[in-house]
Every structure is written in C-alpha cells, then in structure tokens.
Design a protein around this motif. Structure first.
Motif, short mmCIF file in Angstrom:
data_model
loop_
_atom_site.label_atom_id
_atom_site.label_comp_id
_atom_site.label_asym_id
_atom_site.label_seq_id
_atom_site.Cartn_x
_atom_site.Cartn_y
_atom_site.Cartn_z
N GLY A 37 0.77 -1.60 0.08
CA GLY A 37 0.26 0.16 0.14
C GLY A 37 0.86 1.54 -0.02
O GLY A 37 0.52 1.84 -0.95
N LEU A 38 1.50 1.22 0.85
CA LEU A 38 2.77 2.09 0.40
C LEU A 38 3.33 2.26 -0.21
O LEU A 38 3.57 3.87 -0.98
CB LEU A 38 3.68 2.29 1.79
N ALA A 39 3.53 1.10 -0.78
CA ALA A 39 4.45 1.79 -2.26
C ALA A 39 3.60 3.01 -3.45
O ALA A 39 4.16 3.15 -4.79
CB ALA A 39 5.11 0.58 -3.01
N GLU A 40 2.00 2.09 -3.61
CA GLU A 40 1.16 2.39 -4.27
C GLU A 40 0.87 3.55 -4.14
O GLU A 40 0.93 4.54 -5.46
CB GLU A 40 0.33 1.35 -4.27
N VAL A 41 0.29 3.70 -3.02
CA VAL A 41 -0.30 4.75 -2.89
C VAL A 41 0.31 6.05 -3.08
O VAL A 41 0.38 7.68 -3.06
CB VAL A 41 -1.55 5.11 -0.93
N LEU A 42 1.62 5.82 -2.42
CA LEU A 42 3.33 7.50 -1.94
C LEU A 42 2.79 7.12 -3.51
O LEU A 42 3.99 8.21 -4.26
CB LEU A 42 3.87 7.23 -1.36
N GLY A 43 3.09 6.93 -4.11
CA GLY A 43 3.53 6.63 -5.88
C GLY A 43 4.80 6.13 -6.46
O GLY A 43 5.44 6.08 -6.10
N HIS A 44 4.84 7.00 -7.55
CA HIS A 44 5.86 6.38 -8.87
C HIS A 44 6.99 7.55 -9.05
O HIS A 44 7.29 8.79 -8.54
CB HIS A 44 5.42 6.16 -9.64
N GLU A 45 7.98 7.20 -9.52
CA GLU A 45 8.58 8.09 -9.50
C GLU A 45 8.70 9.38 -10.52
O GLU A 45 7.56 9.56 -10.93
CB GLU A 45 9.77 7.60 -10.82
N LEU A 46 9.19 10.26 -10.02
CA LEU A 46 8.89 11.90 -9.80
C LEU A 46 9.83 12.05 -11.56
O LEU A 46 11.20 12.65 -11.24
CB LEU A 46 8.42 12.88 -8.79
N ASP A 47 9.52 12.85 -12.23
CA ASP A 47 10.26 13.97 -13.27
C ASP A 47 10.89 15.23 -12.06
O ASP A 47 9.89 15.96 -12.63
CB ASP A 47 9.93 13.70 -15.08
N VAL A 48 12.04 15.18 -11.62
CA VAL A 48 12.01 16.29 -11.57
C VAL A 48 12.21 17.59 -12.25
O VAL A 48 11.19 18.87 -12.57
CB VAL A 48 13.31 16.62 -10.00
N ASP A 49 12.70 17.77 -13.51
CA ASP A 49 13.36 18.17 -14.47
C ASP A 49 11.83 19.01 -14.93
O ASP A 49 11.84 19.97 -15.13
CB ASP A 49 13.75 18.09 -15.53
N ARG A 50 10.61 17.88 -15.61
CA ARG A 50 9.99 18.40 -15.90
C ARG A 50 8.72 18.79 -14.85
O ARG A 50 8.10 20.16 -15.10
CB ARG A 50 8.87 17.30 -16.09
N GLU A 51 8.60 18.29 -13.62
CA GLU A 51 8.19 19.37 -12.38
C GLU A 51 8.65 21.23 -12.87
O GLU A 51 8.08 21.52 -11.88
CB GLU A 51 7.83 18.29 -10.94
N ARG A 52 9.65 20.95 -12.41
CA ARG A 52 10.26 22.77 -12.68
C ARG A 52 9.84 23.45 -13.47
O ARG A 52 9.00 24.36 -12.88
CB ARG A 52 11.87 22.17 -12.29
N ARG A 53 9.30 22.63 -14.54
CA ARG A 53 9.20 23.43 -15.80
C ARG A 53 7.74 23.30 -16.16
O ARG A 53 7.02 24.92 -15.86
CB ARG A 53 9.62 22.69 -16.91
#
Length: 366
Positions: A255-271
């Motif tokens: 549940g922790l692995a699923e709910v807390l999310g998958h990999e985040l593209d930091v560069d994309r989020e900055r943009r």
C-alpha cells in the motif's frame, strides 16, 4: 536623569515577559512557582536526588535545590512517581523508564503542536513568523485545555488498543511461552524510504518543505493504519511500521509503495511550476518488509529483522517492495501475493542476502 529610550523599552519588554510567564504558569501549571526541589522532596518523602532525577529525565532539569521554580502540581507529580514504587511495587529503574517516556513524548508533542499553531496563525492572518509565535502565546491559555483533553483521550484509546492486542495475542497462552533466548514478539516490520529526498526538497522554503514533510507523514500513517498496521516512528524521509501477521505487513508495504506514488520527473515538475508543485503531488518510496521476532522497547522495535528491512530499502527500486525468502515462504499460501526471487546482494553489516520482490496478484487490494 531621564532613562534612555532603549532602557525604557528593555524594562517594558521584561515586564511583558514576566506578565506572560505568570499568566501561562497559572493557566498551564495550575499556579505560581513557589516551591523548591527540597520542598518537593519533603512533600513526597523522598530524597532530593529522586527529585533531581525526576526532572532531569523529564527533560526539565534545574540545578539549584533551593530555587522556587515548582508548583503544587509539580509536587503532586513527584509524589505520584514515588507512589508507583511504594504502593505498586515498581522498581526505580522502571519508574525512570516510564518518566523518560513521558518526557520524550510530551516534549516532541508540545513542540509539534505549538509549531503547527504558529504556522496556522502565520498563514491564516498573513503574519511574519515572530508575530505568529507571539499570537500563539496569547491564545495558548484558551487552547491548552482542549489540547490536554484530546491528549488524555488519545492516550486512553491507545492504551486500550494495546491492551486489546495483548489480550488477543497472549490471552489464550498456557505454559512458559516462547524460548527466553528468542526475542519476544513475532511481528512484520518494514521501512518505507523516500526516493531522492534531498533532490526533491532542494530550494523549498519553510512553508513548502513543511507541507511536503506533512504530506508524506500523513499519507504514510493513513496507509499503514487503513491496512491494519501501526507506525512506530517517522525518521525524516522514512517511516517504520509494524503489523501482527505477515499478510497484514505485506498489505501495508504494498500500500505504501502504491499510494505514495511512482517516480517523479523533477525537471518536468520544475518546468510545470516548480519543485514544490511536484513535491506536493508524488512521493515515491522504496519499501523493505520482513517477518521475524523483535524486541519492543522505548516506543521502538529492535532486532535482526528490523535491520534487514532497513537494508532492503537500499536496493529496492522506487515504488517496489522487497522482502526475504523466509517472509516470502510465510506468504506462499496467500493467493493475494506473488513473490519473485532476485539475485543475491551483499548488504552492509548483514552479508549476502537473497531478496524477493513482492507484488499483488490480480484484483487484490493493498
């Protein structure tokens, strides 16, 4: 000679501090500070060293035995600690441990709540940090009774919950129980460790960082509790949890692995609007989870399985759960889970370990 404006202002500030201190002492401590450590010792019929130790392990030491820094409520607290030995037969070491638990927990709790109030005041009234903290001081007398009542209610509910678990787990036991050389409790234990915490939080201001950490802790606690586990503690960018059986522990971990999310593209989020935007949205974790025997002390858990669960997070991929072969075997008959053996890894302090990736099967829900 007229006093300088600076001197007058200093006296005014000192008078204000004394006034606030008296008001808070009356509201929070039930009266003014008129008693010394010697007075507390005399009232409880204990030696002064007992009083010194009590306040030191509570986290509130005071060096001079004759300074009048205590109240009648403080005297009652010392007397209650002494009665635990005289009436209930507890030894001094146990009373020290109980008192240390109170000091450690209440110190963190009080700081947490006051900081949360200061943040609320700052945001709600658009105040700077200093003004927000002064407003908290002004409101604390009214808020403290409510917070105290909630604390007592929460403590009693937690105590009842532990008693219920003990009754269910040990109520039917007969005979001497487990081997005394073994650690006493069979528990599922796991860590969920945030991926790239430093990179994700770089450049965040205090408000964004606070929201990020709060989001992680709140989400993690919600998942753990909803799945039937318990949070032992959070450690900055990680959470340690336990559960009473392997299946529940596996559901918590997945549940922790699923709910807390998958990999985040930091560069994309900055943009897209800055790292803070992404930080509030996705917080992937690596999870290590093991079934084994543990020692529960000081509000924490200890043992080889705890160490192994922590080390497994070091080699887990983001948003995945790793366990060991023993735990995988304990789950083998449960159709909700699929275990995949992975190549052996050398883990620091543990030697070679054969990890197993754990997944849900089909429509099973974490």
């Amino acid at each position: 000679m007229e006093p300088s404006p600076d001197a007058a202002e200093a006296r005014a500030r000192a008078a204000w501090r004394e006034s606030v201190a008296r008001e808070l002492d009356t509201a929070l401590l039930g009266g003014v500070r008129t008693l010394s450590a010697r007075d507390l010792a005399a009232r409880a019929d204990v030696e002064t060293e007992f009083v010194r130790t009590f306040w030191r392990i509570l986290g509130l030491p005071h060096a001079d035995l004759d300074d009048a820094v205590y109240t009648d409520a403080d005297a009652d607290a010392v007397a209650r600690a002494a009665r635990l030995m005289r009436v209930h037969g507890l030894d001094r070491r146990t009373v020290t441990s109980l008192t240390r638990a109170l000091g450690h927990t209440s110190d963190r709790l009080a700081l947490w709540q006051v900081e949360a109030l200061a943040e609320d005041m700052a945001v709600r009234y658009e105040l700077d940090d200093t003004s927000a903290r002064l407003l908290v001081l002004d409101r604390l007398s009214d808020l403290a009774p409510i917070l105290e009542a909630q604390l007592l209610h929460s403590y009693r509910r937690q105590l009842a919950s532990i008693a219920g678990r003990y009754a269910a787990e040990f109520g039917g036991a007969r005979g001497p129980g487990a081997n005394r050389s073994e650690l006493p409790l069979a528990r599922a234990v796991g860590f969920a460790d945030m991926v790239s915490f430093t990179r994700r939080t770089a450049g965040l201001g205090s408000t964004d960082l606070s929201e990020f950490v709060q989001r992680f802790e709140a989400a993690a606690r919600d998942v753990v509790t909803a799945s039937g586990g318990r949070v032992v503690k959070t450690i900055g960018d990680a959470v340690l949890f336990v559960a009473d059986d392997p299946g529940t522990g596996a559901l918590v971990a997945l549940g922790l692995a699923e709910v807390l999310g998958h990999e985040l593209d930091v560069d994309r989020e900055r943009r897209a609007g800055g790292l803070a935007e992404g930080a509030r949205g996705v917080t992937p974790v690596r999870v290590g989870f093991v079934w084994g025997r543990v020692l529960s002390r000081f509000g924490d858990v200890f043992g080889p399985s705890v160490n192994l669960a922590a080390r497994l997070t070091d080699i887990a991929e983001p948003s995945t759960v790793l366990t060991d072969r023993v735990t995988a075997a304990a789950l083998a008959a449960d159709p909700r889970f699929r275990a995949t053996a992975l190549p052996a890894h050398e883990l620091q302090g543990l030697g070679e370990v054969e990890p197993v990736r754990l997944e849900l099967v089909g429509d099973a829900q974490p």
